[in-house]
Design a protein around this motif. Structure first.
Motif, PDB file in Angstrom:
ATOM      1  N   ALA A 126      18.225 105.878 -33.489  1.00  0.00           N
ATOM      2  CA  ALA A 126      19.566 105.285 -33.490  1.00  0.00           C
ATOM      3  C   ALA A 126      20.115 105.221 -32.072  1.00  0.00           C
ATOM      4  CB  ALA A 126      20.494 106.084 -34.398  1.00  0.00           C
ATOM      5  N   ALA A 127      19.801 106.230 -31.257  1.00  0.00           N
ATOM      6  CA  ALA A 127      20.268 106.235 -29.865  1.00  0.00           C
ATOM      7  C   ALA A 127      19.659 105.068 -29.088  1.00  0.00           C
ATOM      8  CB  ALA A 127      19.913 107.562 -29.192  1.00  0.00           C
ATOM      9  N   ALA A 128      18.403 104.744 -29.367  1.00  0.00           N
ATOM     10  CA  ALA A 128      17.758 103.617 -28.683  1.00  0.00           C
ATOM     11  C   ALA A 128      18.374 102.290 -29.113  1.00  0.00           C
ATOM     12  CB  ALA A 128      16.252 103.622 -28.948  1.00  0.00           C
ATOM     13  N   ALA A 129      18.798 102.190 -30.358  1.00  0.00           N
ATOM     14  CA  ALA A 129      19.396 100.945 -30.869  1.00  0.00           C
ATOM     15  C   ALA A 129      20.848 100.768 -30.446  1.00  0.00           C
ATOM     16  CB  ALA A 129      19.303 100.923 -32.394  1.00  0.00           C
ATOM     17  N   ALA A 130      21.542 101.853 -30.161  1.00  0.00           N
ATOM     18  CA  ALA A 130      22.988 101.821 -29.911  1.00  0.00           C
ATOM     19  C   ALA A 130      23.440 100.801 -28.866  1.00  0.00           C
ATOM     20  CB  ALA A 130      23.498 103.219 -29.562  1.00  0.00           C
ATOM     21  N   PRO A 131      22.771 100.662 -27.713  1.00  0.00           N
ATOM     22  CA  PRO A 131      23.254  99.685 -26.726  1.00  0.00           C
ATOM     23  C   PRO A 131      23.185  98.229 -27.194  1.00  0.00           C
ATOM     24  CG  PRO A 131      21.843 101.310 -25.672  1.00  0.00           C
ATOM     25  CD  PRO A 131      21.704 101.510 -27.160  1.00  0.00           C
ATOM     26  N   LEU A 132      22.477  97.984 -28.296  1.00  0.00           N
ATOM     27  CA  LEU A 132      22.355  96.624 -28.825  1.00  0.00           C
ATOM     28  C   LEU A 132      23.218  96.396 -30.068  1.00  0.00           C
ATOM     29  CD1 LEU A 132      18.502  96.427 -28.395  1.00  0.00           C
ATOM     30  CD2 LEU A 132      20.177  95.095 -27.106  1.00  0.00           C
ATOM     31  N   ALA A 133      24.011  97.387 -30.431  1.00  0.00           N
ATOM     32  CA  ALA A 133      24.803  97.330 -31.674  1.00  0.00           C
ATOM     33  C   ALA A 133      25.787  96.168 -31.703  1.00  0.00           C
ATOM     34  CB  ALA A 133      25.544  98.650 -31.881  1.00  0.00           C
ATOM     35  N   HIS A 134      26.211  95.684 -30.564  1.00  0.00           N
ATOM     36  CA  HIS A 134      27.181  94.581 -30.528  1.00  0.00           C
ATOM     37  C   HIS A 134      26.550  93.222 -30.832  1.00  0.00           C
ATOM     38  CE1 HIS A 134      25.323  94.444 -26.563  1.00  0.00           C
ATOM     39  NE2 HIS A 134      25.757  93.196 -26.465  1.00  0.00           N
ATOM     40  N   LEU A 135      25.225  93.162 -30.894  1.00  0.00           N
ATOM     41  CA  LEU A 135      24.548  91.890 -31.152  1.00  0.00           C
ATOM     42  C   LEU A 135      24.256  91.720 -32.641  1.00  0.00           C
ATOM     43  CD1 LEU A 135      22.130  91.912 -28.093  1.00  0.00           C
ATOM     44  CD2 LEU A 135      24.111  90.419 -28.449  1.00  0.00           C
ATOM     45  N   PRO A 136      24.386  90.518 -33.155  1.00  0.00           N
ATOM     46  CA  PRO A 136      24.220  90.277 -34.595  1.00  0.00           C
ATOM     47  C   PRO A 136      22.773  90.020 -35.019  1.00  0.00           C
ATOM     48  CG  PRO A 136      24.952  88.276 -33.538  1.00  0.00           C
ATOM     49  CD  PRO A 136      24.894  89.339 -32.457  1.00  0.00           C
ATOM     50  N   PHE A 137      21.933  91.041 -34.956  1.00  0.00           N
ATOM     51  CA  PHE A 137      20.537  90.883 -35.358  1.00  0.00           C
ATOM     52  C   PHE A 137      20.450  90.555 -36.845  1.00  0.00           C
ATOM     53  CE2 PHE A 137      20.097  93.400 -31.516  1.00  0.00           C
ATOM     54  CZ  PHE A 137      19.069  92.715 -30.877  1.00  0.00           C
ATOM     55  N   ALA A 138      19.409  89.826 -37.229  1.00  0.00           N
ATOM     56  CA  ALA A 138      19.189  89.514 -38.636  1.00  0.00           C
ATOM     57  C   ALA A 138      18.962  90.804 -39.416  1.00  0.00           C
ATOM     58  CB  ALA A 138      17.983  88.589 -38.782  1.00  0.00           C
ATOM     59  N   LEU A 139      18.331  91.773 -38.784  1.00  0.00           N
ATOM     60  CA  LEU A 139      18.030  93.050 -39.421  1.00  0.00           C
ATOM     61  C   LEU A 139      17.800  94.080 -38.331  1.00  0.00           C
ATOM     62  CD1 LEU A 139      17.181  94.384 -42.246  1.00  0.00           C
ATOM     63  CD2 LEU A 139      14.854  93.998 -41.439  1.00  0.00           C
ATOM     64  N   THR A 140      18.286  95.286 -38.541  1.00  0.00           N
ATOM     65  CA  THR A 140      18.014  96.391 -37.623  1.00  0.00           C
ATOM     66  C   THR A 140      17.410  97.518 -38.445  1.00  0.00           C
ATOM     67  OG1 THR A 140      19.835  95.837 -36.136  1.00  0.00           O
ATOM     68  CG2 THR A 140      19.019  98.094 -36.044  1.00  0.00           C
ATOM     69  N   GLU A 141      16.245  98.002 -38.018  1.00  0.00           N
ATOM     70  CA  GLU A 141      15.608  99.125 -38.698  1.00  0.00           C
ATOM     71  C   GLU A 141      15.337 100.225 -37.686  1.00  0.00           C
ATOM     72  OE1 GLU A 141      13.520  97.906 -42.691  1.00  0.00           O
ATOM     73  OE2 GLU A 141      12.276  97.357 -40.988  1.00  0.00           O
ATOM     74  N   ILE A 142      15.603 101.457 -38.115  1.00  0.00           N
ATOM     75  CA  ILE A 142      15.407 102.639 -37.275  1.00  0.00           C
ATOM     76  C   ILE A 142      14.222 103.414 -37.829  1.00  0.00           C
ATOM     77  CG2 ILE A 142      16.482 104.729 -36.336  1.00  0.00           C
ATOM     78  CD1 ILE A 142      17.978 102.082 -35.634  1.00  0.00           C
ATOM     79  N   ALA A 143      13.315 103.818 -36.969  1.00  0.00           N
ATOM     80  CA  ALA A 143      12.138 104.573 -37.398  1.00  0.00           C
ATOM     81  C   ALA A 143      12.555 105.877 -38.070  1.00  0.00           C
ATOM     82  CB  ALA A 143      11.239 104.861 -36.199  1.00  0.00           C
ATOM     83  N   SER A 144      11.810 106.265 -39.098  1.00  0.00           N
ATOM     84  CA  SER A 144      12.132 107.491 -39.834  1.00  0.00           C
ATOM     85  C   SER A 144      11.908 108.733 -38.983  1.00  0.00           C
ATOM     86  CB  SER A 144      11.303 107.572 -41.117  1.00  0.00           C
ATOM     87  OG  SER A 144       9.918 107.558 -40.796  1.00  0.00           O
ATOM     88  N   GLU A 145      11.013 108.648 -38.023  1.00  0.00           N
ATOM     89  CA  GLU A 145      10.757 109.712 -37.047  1.00  0.00           C
ATOM     90  C   GLU A 145      10.769 109.064 -35.672  1.00  0.00           C
ATOM     91  OE1 GLU A 145      10.449 112.927 -37.799  1.00  0.00           O
ATOM     92  OE2 GLU A 145      10.670 112.474 -39.926  1.00  0.00           O
ATOM     93  N   PRO A 146      11.214 109.759 -34.650  1.00  0.00           N
ATOM     94  CA  PRO A 146      11.281 109.144 -33.317  1.00  0.00           C
ATOM     95  C   PRO A 146       9.929 109.152 -32.602  1.00  0.00           C
ATOM     96  CG  PRO A 146      12.166 111.352 -33.240  1.00  0.00           C
ATOM     97  CD  PRO A 146      11.825 111.082 -34.679  1.00  0.00           C
ATOM     98  N   ASP A 147       8.950 108.444 -33.198  1.00  0.00           N
ATOM     99  CA  ASP A 147       7.638 108.357 -32.563  1.00  0.00           C
ATOM    100  C   ASP A 147       7.049 106.958 -32.759  1.00  0.00           C
ATOM    101  OD1 ASP A 147       6.246 108.245 -35.096  1.00  0.00           O
ATOM    102  OD2 ASP A 147       6.331 110.425 -35.201  1.00  0.00           O
ATOM    103  N   GLU A 148       6.013 106.687 -31.993  1.00  0.00           N
ATOM    104  CA  GLU A 148       5.385 105.367 -31.977  1.00  0.00           C
ATOM    105  C   GLU A 148       4.821 104.972 -33.342  1.00  0.00           C
ATOM    106  OE1 GLU A 148       4.254 101.938 -29.692  1.00  0.00           O
ATOM    107  OE2 GLU A 148       5.579 103.609 -29.261  1.00  0.00           O
ATOM    108  N   THR A 149       4.213 105.911 -34.043  1.00  0.00           N
ATOM    109  CA  THR A 149       3.623 105.606 -35.348  1.00  0.00           C
ATOM    110  C   THR A 149       4.687 105.130 -36.330  1.00  0.00           C
ATOM    111  OG1 THR A 149       1.873 107.229 -34.973  1.00  0.00           O
ATOM    112  CG2 THR A 149       2.263 106.561 -37.252  1.00  0.00           C
TER     113      THR A 149
END
Length: 170
Positions: A126-149
């Motif tokens: 969520a912290a990585a997505a926060a700076p883009l929160a003002h943009l109207p993306f079609a969909l925003t998904e946050i990884a269940s764990e903060p890792d590449e997999t």
């Protein structure tokens, strides 16, 4: 750089922990992607001397400061730098993978609302997505764990199958 492999190794993520094991270190502990878990892990099993923190020139958090209250001395050794390029956002894309708040801040300056409306945003946290929160993306998904997999797993699932899905209207 040292040939010593009897020193404890503390890592934020599992991939780095595995790399340390492959390099011959035996006492390796991973915080599974969470800096606060890393601090707690080190505080419970502190090193006998100073802790070397090989990291970025501009870290997102201050590990040394977080460890001070636990009596652990930590020295940052910058070994890499994240640098923004002049590269623009490619036109023929359907989604974005965001790994860090720093990358998101740079992208937020280059990506307009019109372009973002048709894109899916996949963020490692969520912290990585926060700076883009003002943009109207079609969909925003946050990884269940903060890792590449977990991050890459979002792209292989049906849209909206992640429990941490957000739309721009939420």
């Amino acid at each position: 750089l040292s040939k010593r492999r009897n020193l404890p190794v503390y890592t934020v993520g599992a991939a780095t922990a595995e790399a340390a094991r492959q390099a011959g270190f035996g006492a390796v502990s991973s915080a599974d992607g969470d800096i606060n878990v890393l601090v707690a892990l080190i505080a419970v099993h502190p090193p006998k001397g100073r802790l070397l923190w090989p990291g970025p020139t501009a870290p997102a958090g201050d590990l040394a400061r977080q460890l001070e209250p636990h009596g652990v001395s930590c020295v940052l050794l910058p070994v890499y730098e994240t640098v923004a390029t002049a590269q623009g956002v490619p036109e023929a894309i359907d989604g974005l993978l965001i790994h860090s708040p720093k990358a998101a801040r740079v992208l937020s300056e280059r990506l307009g609302p019109e372009t973002s409306r048709s894109l899916r945003l996949y963020a490692i946290s969520a912290a990585a997505a926060a700076p883009l929160a003002h943009l109207p993306f079609a969909l925003t998904e946050i990884a269940s764990e903060p890792d590449e997999t977990a991050l890459l797993g979002l792209t292989a699932r049906p849209v909206g199958a992640n429990k941490r899905t957000m739309t721009t209207t939420e």
